[in-house]
Write an enzyme that holds these catalytic residues in place. Structure first.
Site, PDB file in Angstrom:
ATOM      1  N   TYR A  33     -16.726  68.545   2.091  1.00  0.00           N
ATOM      2  CA  TYR A  33     -17.761  69.574   2.145  1.00  0.00           C
ATOM      3  C   TYR A  33     -18.344  69.696   3.548  1.00  0.00           C
ATOM      4  O   TYR A  33     -18.111  68.849   4.418  1.00  0.00           O
ATOM      5  CB  TYR A  33     -18.862  69.313   1.116  1.00  0.00           C
ATOM      6  CG  TYR A  33     -19.874  68.240   1.486  1.00  0.00           C
ATOM      7  CD1 TYR A  33     -19.562  66.898   1.396  1.00  0.00           C
ATOM      8  CD2 TYR A  33     -21.154  68.582   1.924  1.00  0.00           C
ATOM      9  CE1 TYR A  33     -20.503  65.917   1.718  1.00  0.00           C
ATOM     10  CE2 TYR A  33     -22.097  67.621   2.235  1.00  0.00           C
ATOM     11  CZ  TYR A  33     -21.764  66.284   2.135  1.00  0.00           C
ATOM     12  OH  TYR A  33     -22.690  65.331   2.468  1.00  0.00           O
ATOM     13  N   LYS A 145     -16.261  63.605   5.595  1.00  0.00           N
ATOM     14  CA  LYS A 145     -17.356  64.201   4.810  1.00  0.00           C
ATOM     15  C   LYS A 145     -16.827  64.586   3.430  1.00  0.00           C
ATOM     16  O   LYS A 145     -16.551  65.762   3.148  1.00  0.00           O
ATOM     17  CB  LYS A 145     -17.927  65.410   5.574  1.00  0.00           C
ATOM     18  CG  LYS A 145     -19.363  65.753   5.174  1.00  0.00           C
ATOM     19  CD  LYS A 145     -19.993  66.632   6.225  1.00  0.00           C
ATOM     20  CE  LYS A 145     -21.271  67.284   5.782  1.00  0.00           C
ATOM     21  NZ  LYS A 145     -22.373  66.398   5.498  1.00  0.00           N
ATOM     22  N   GLU A 178     -26.682  54.594   9.597  1.00  0.00           N
ATOM     23  CA  GLU A 178     -27.242  55.952   9.499  1.00  0.00           C
ATOM     24  C   GLU A 178     -28.096  56.008   8.243  1.00  0.00           C
ATOM     25  O   GLU A 178     -28.121  55.055   7.455  1.00  0.00           O
ATOM     26  CB  GLU A 178     -26.122  56.997   9.455  1.00  0.00           C
ATOM     27  CG  GLU A 178     -25.197  56.854   8.261  1.00  0.00           C
ATOM     28  CD  GLU A 178     -24.064  57.878   8.215  1.00  0.00           C
ATOM     29  OE1 GLU A 178     -24.106  58.883   8.935  1.00  0.00           O
ATOM     30  OE2 GLU A 178     -23.131  57.655   7.419  1.00  0.00           O
ATOM     31  N   LEU A 202     -21.145  59.248   9.902  1.00  0.00           N
ATOM     32  CA  LEU A 202     -20.660  60.616  10.035  1.00  0.00           C
ATOM     33  C   LEU A 202     -20.928  61.102  11.470  1.00  0.00           C
ATOM     34  O   LEU A 202     -22.031  60.892  11.998  1.00  0.00           O
ATOM     35  CB  LEU A 202     -21.388  61.530   9.043  1.00  0.00           C
ATOM     36  CG  LEU A 202     -20.794  62.926   8.955  1.00  0.00           C
ATOM     37  CD1 LEU A 202     -19.520  62.909   8.094  1.00  0.00           C
ATOM     38  CD2 LEU A 202     -21.787  63.913   8.378  1.00  0.00           C
TER      39      LEU A 202
HETATM   40  C1  LIG Z   1     -24.347  60.626   5.893  1.00  0.00           C
HETATM   41  C2  LIG Z   1     -24.728  61.668   6.887  1.00  0.00           C
HETATM   42  N1  LIG Z   1     -24.939  61.311   8.172  1.00  0.00           N
HETATM   43  C3  LIG Z   1     -25.298  62.213   9.103  1.00  0.00           C
HETATM   44  C4  LIG Z   1     -25.472  63.546   8.783  1.00  0.00           C
HETATM   45  C5  LIG Z   1     -25.898  64.525   9.851  1.00  0.00           C
HETATM   46  O1  LIG Z   1     -24.854  65.407  10.164  1.00  0.00           O
HETATM   47  P1  LIG Z   1     -25.156  66.879  10.700  1.00  0.00           P
HETATM   48  O2  LIG Z   1     -26.038  66.718  11.903  1.00  0.00           O
HETATM   49  O3  LIG Z   1     -23.818  67.399  11.058  1.00  0.00           O
HETATM   50  O4  LIG Z   1     -25.806  67.630   9.603  1.00  0.00           O
HETATM   51  C6  LIG Z   1     -25.248  63.970   7.467  1.00  0.00           C
HETATM   52  C7  LIG Z   1     -25.400  65.382   7.096  1.00  0.00           C
HETATM   53  O5  LIG Z   1     -25.084  65.798   6.017  1.00  0.00           O
HETATM   54  C8  LIG Z   1     -24.862  63.010   6.491  1.00  0.00           C
HETATM   55  O6  LIG Z   1     -24.654  63.369   5.214  1.00  0.00           O
END
Ligand SMILES: Cc1ncc(COP(=O)(O)O)c(C=O)c1O
Length: 282
Positions: A33, A145, A178, A202
């Site tokens: 996703y 993701k 994170e 991520l």
């Molecule tokens: C586990 C995780 N880490 C970090 C992020 C931040 O990613 P982004 O800045 O691309 O939204 C997300 C965003 O959905 C996430 O689900």
């Protein structure tokens, strides 16, 4: 504004969109996703999100989908929604097939999207939020993701049950990873620090935009590992993400971060991010 869905080429009211029960995304979590936000009528960093979506699909050996198909679908759905500030959720599953673990990558994928409005600002943007730390119990490919984010939902629920906003995952050895849907930054002595990209986190698009802001504003930054004592001892802490934007963290594990107030660099980075999201010149 109506909430809309896109299902394999058609746009419809969200309550009219259904997927078959033998969709592999439903039965195995065999789906990837993305979540793209639009601000002031413009989709923000769509190419970066689609690049990451393609990376996720390659990592799971999905058959490729032409970028233009997704771009067109996202653009059409967003236009149909007539929203200024919206979140477009995109989910691509390996498609519908009899329930067997092994897969054929010749089956067409199933593409689903939704468009929903987003609030003008994150509810904790102004005063900051509290978090807990939690040992990471997710799989070892958090860089992909996928929709398999049950551990993230359980961790978030644990945080909510404790009366705080979110949980920050740490390794067995106390290394910061994170949060449940955001990346983590600390500020120490004027420098922004965030964990390096590994399979355990991520690669956030907002994280990347923050590096660009730091370069532009000559704010020193570094990607390096750090552990819980450094997190507790930071001058400022914030989370970053498409929905989270830049979210100040003012308390961790019931201890205040510095004086427990939103720090000046976090505020500056937030304002710069918002300017870019709105398409204002940097
Ligand atoms: C586990 C995780 N880490 C970090 C992020 C931040 O990613 P982004 O800045 O691309 O939204 C997300 C965003 O959905 C996430 O689900």
């Amino acid at each position: 504004m109506p909430e809309l869905a896109y299902l394999n080429g058609k746009i419809m009211p969200i309550e009219k969109a259904f997927v078959p029960i033998e969709d592999r995304g439903y039965q195995f979590g065999d789906a990837v996703y993305e979540y793209i936000a639009a601000h002031s009528g413009k989709l923000f960093r769509m190419d970066d999100h689609l690049e990451r979506l393609e990376q996720s699909m390659r990592a799971l050996s999905f058959p490729p989908v032409p970028r233009q198909t997704i771009v067109q679908a996202v653009t059409d759905l967003f236009a149909a929604s007539q929203m200024e500030r919206a979140g477009i959720y995109i989910q691509i599953s390996r498609g519908v097939a009899p329930r067997e673990h092994a897969f054929s990558n010749r089956k067409p994928v199933q593409i689903v999207m939704t468009a929903k409005s987003l609030p003008d600002a994150h509810p904790h943007a102004q005063n900051g939020a509290a978090v807990i730390t939690l040992e990471d119990f997710r799989w070892s490919r958090c860089d992909i993701k996928t929709v398999q984010i049950l551990p993230n939902t359980l961790a978030k629920q644990k945080a909510v049950d404790k009366g705080v906003y979110d949980a920050i995952f740490i390794s067995e050895k106390g290394v910061i990873r994170e949060a449940t849907s955001s990346n983590v930054f600390i500020i120490k002595d004027g420098k922004a620090v965030t964990p390096p990209l590994t399979p355990n986190i991520l690669p956030g698009i907002t994280r990347k935009v923050i590096f660009e802001i730091c370069k532009n504003e000559t704010i020193p930054f570094e990607e390096r590992s750090f552990t819980t004592p450094e997190l507790y001892d930071a001058d400022e802490v914030f989370l970053s993400g498409t929905v989270t934007e830049i979210l100040p963290i003012v308390s961790i594990d019931e201890k205040p971060v510095a004086d427990g107030k939103v720090g000046p660099l976090t505020g500056k980075l937030y304002r710069e991010l918002r300017r870019r999201e709105k398409g204002e010149p940097s």
